[in-house]
Design an enzyme around this catalytic site. Structure first.
Site, PDB file in Angstrom:
ATOM      1  CG  HIS B 355      11.453 -29.697 -22.903  1.00 42.43           C
ATOM      2  ND1 HIS B 355      10.627 -30.697 -23.487  1.00 42.43           N
ATOM      3  CD2 HIS B 355      11.150 -29.544 -21.873  1.00 42.43           C
ATOM      4  CE1 HIS B 355       9.713 -30.849 -22.754  1.00 42.43           C
ATOM      5  NE2 HIS B 355       9.839 -30.265 -21.664  1.00 42.43           N
ATOM      6  CB  CYS B 356      14.772 -32.398 -27.491  1.00 40.26           C
ATOM      7  SG  CYS B 356      13.747 -30.970 -28.319  1.00 40.26           S
TER       8      CYS B 356
END
Lengths: 375, 375
Positions: B355-356
């Site tokens: 996600h990052c």
């Protein structure tokens, strides 16, 4: 999605269209190197802004710029101009960008020529040039257009086409031993035919006097429409340009194009002659590996170095006495387009002009960006 | 054409959609800095390629890369992934990229947050970070989407929204004195409301144990759909994560969202606990100004750090024993999507996960690029 093909455009049904055919956009780069552009590139940047602004009234303009100059370029360019990060060794999009080719179903692809800074270590203008050589691919990734990587050295400014089978170039550039010494004239003709979808290659002799590109055709002569060209000219027989233009004119008058037409040649009186002033030369850094800028040097100024946008022709202003007649002449040649002048001297001081710093994207069908089928 | 507005998205009728709403694409950056990624970034690059490849089956993926790594990234990534030159200080597109907002007429715009490397000179992870701070604008120029420049520090990983008026964040991050010390909790709520079009801000306490972002919510808890979240969890009361997750769960169970709903909370057992090995730590350069990587350090591993693509959810694989149950659990939460695992340890070693390193572009109406009206 940008694929790289190992076939060639002609085989795949593609041809380079004339610049006067409709465009989807125009690409430029941002000038900054202080060993080519005087005063840290600031006057040239203003000139490039004026060119981008003028073209943006005709079609969308994208400008590639280094990370270091991104914020400055974004601030100076109008919001309507797209600014993207593309590093380069200098700012000649015509020569380092892709040459776009089209098919008859709306397809658009790009040819990525090998680039050696106009002659490599044998008379080239700077070293290194590896960022320039990567520019075309980066433009194609952003455009989402497929790519051909050509197996020989060429710059976009060294060719002009009519989009109907004919290409014009110069012997001074394409037969120079500093480009493709292993290729004969016949080899080069065959490669141009394959990579640009042309049939006839018309060879002029030399380019504009003191043109440091080894005589790019785009500073000497340009298509107005198929069968009709405009040629830089002087009536002064003592000017070294006289013989060059006369020879080009003769070759054009004797030629027939791929459709069997004779050429109509319009003569466009050159500016000047123009020379670099002492103050202009002093504003340029000297750097090992870069061609020097010297006071008094003759500049290869030419009004032929214009850009034909979809709705506008953008012409360099170079000489108060000659600009008006040049604009009127060019206007008469492009009845469907607005012709606008933009100050071109700062671009000329760097070694080229408006045509050299632009690259058109011909109109095509938009490709949707799609996800890949799941594997 | 990318304009920068000085209004705010809420005023203009824009909201941030949930990640589970349909996407037009996904953006990533390319990892290379050797003082964060071991072995010159090569193992991380392979991991990013796997993530980009997995997502590209769901939606078009663009990857920003430095000039120096362009050719390498282009070679390693599949042709279906677009590669563009964007320089950055590291590779966390979630945090440095734009957060996209939409209106109900197909409009898409981007919010460009101020970025200070997760805490600036007061506990931030590296210095300088000025290239990171310019990434969002560069993405928006390429996407052709208009921009809001937010007047405060925020990272995209510090927030999750349901697209229906509710935002979840953590006190550990957003109230940290190293982000916006001049703003109160109320000030921050008002800014989130204005810039993301939300009404309710739900505050969790701390993020995942040892998360060096100061507890980004996106490693702790994620929306599955409105009213329903998944929370990283451990059943071991001796694990420092136990109390953090229990507290988050209690806050969630007690809250109501902007629509008045109670939350459904799905617990997802964390991997490990995981620690950095000596060999992994030895592969990282030490550099002044960059947080060191130490052997034995607890890693903030979490399966919640997945990416919800339009057709696929891409989940980090982190622990042979826990991966299977995690994938099954996540699959049960996303019945309409294929759930695929990609090895995530090399990304985790750099300080985050899938996600990052991603940022979705929500679906919108395509804007035609047009020429400006002639002036």
């Amino acid at each position: 999605m940008t694929r790289t093909f190992s076939t060639d455009p002609r085989r795949d049904g593609y041809r380079m269209p004339g610049e006067f055919e409709p465009h989807d956009g125009c690409w430029m780069l941002w000038p900054e190197r202080p060993d080519n552009w005087r005063l840290g590139g600031k006057p040239a940047q203003q000139a490039f802004v004026a060119v981008a602004t003028a073209i943006s009234a005709s079609e969308p303009v994208s400008v590639g710029v280094s990370a270091g100059q991104f914020a400055n370029a974004r601030r100076l360019l109008p919001a309507s101009v797209r600014v993207v990060e593309i590093s380069s060794n200098d700012a000649w999009m015509r020569d380092v960008g892709p040459t776009f080719v089209v098919d008859d179903r709306g397809g658009v692809r790009g040819v990525d020529w090998q680039f050696n800074a106009w002659g490599g270590l044998d008379g080239g203008l700077y070293f290194p040039w590896e960022k320039d050589d990567a520019v075309a691919q980066k433009v194609l990734e952003i455009e989402g257009r497929d790519r051909y990587r050509a197996p020989f050295v060429l710059e976009g400014g060294a060719i002009h086409v009519d989009g109907q089978g004919t290409l014009i170039t110069t012997e001074e550039c394409l037969l120079n031993r500093n480009r493709n010494p292993h290729l004969t004239r016949n080899d080069i003709e065959r490669l141009l035919q394959r990579y640009l979808g042309v049939e006839v290659v018309l060879w002029l002799g030399r380019g504009v006097y003191r043109d440091e590109t080894d005589g790019h055709v785009d500073n000497l002569c340009a298509y107005v429409r198929p069968g009709e060209v405009v040629l830089t000219w002087t009536d002064d027989p003592r000017d070294p340009q006289y013989e060059i233009s006369r020879d080009a004119c003769e070759r054009l008058m004797q030629a027939r194009d791929a459709r069997g037409r004779r050429f109509k040649v319009h003569k466009l009186i050159q500016p000047g002659p123009l020379r670099m002033t002492k103050s202009e030369a002093e504003g340029v850094d000297s750097a090992e590996g870069t061609a020097p800028r010297e006071a008094g040097a003759r500049l290869a100024g030419s009004y032929v170095n214009f850009y034909i946008g979809t709705r506008r022709v953008v012409v360099p202003l170079l000489d108060a006495k000659r600009d008006g007649p040049a604009l009127r002449k060019i206007s008469s040649l492009f009845p469907g387009r607005e012709v606008v002048g933009v100050p071109g001297r700062e671009i000329l001081l760097g070694g080229g002009n408006i045509h050299c710093i632009t690259q058109q994207v011909p109109s095509g069908r938009r490709r949707a960006r799609r996800a890949e089928p799941a594997r």
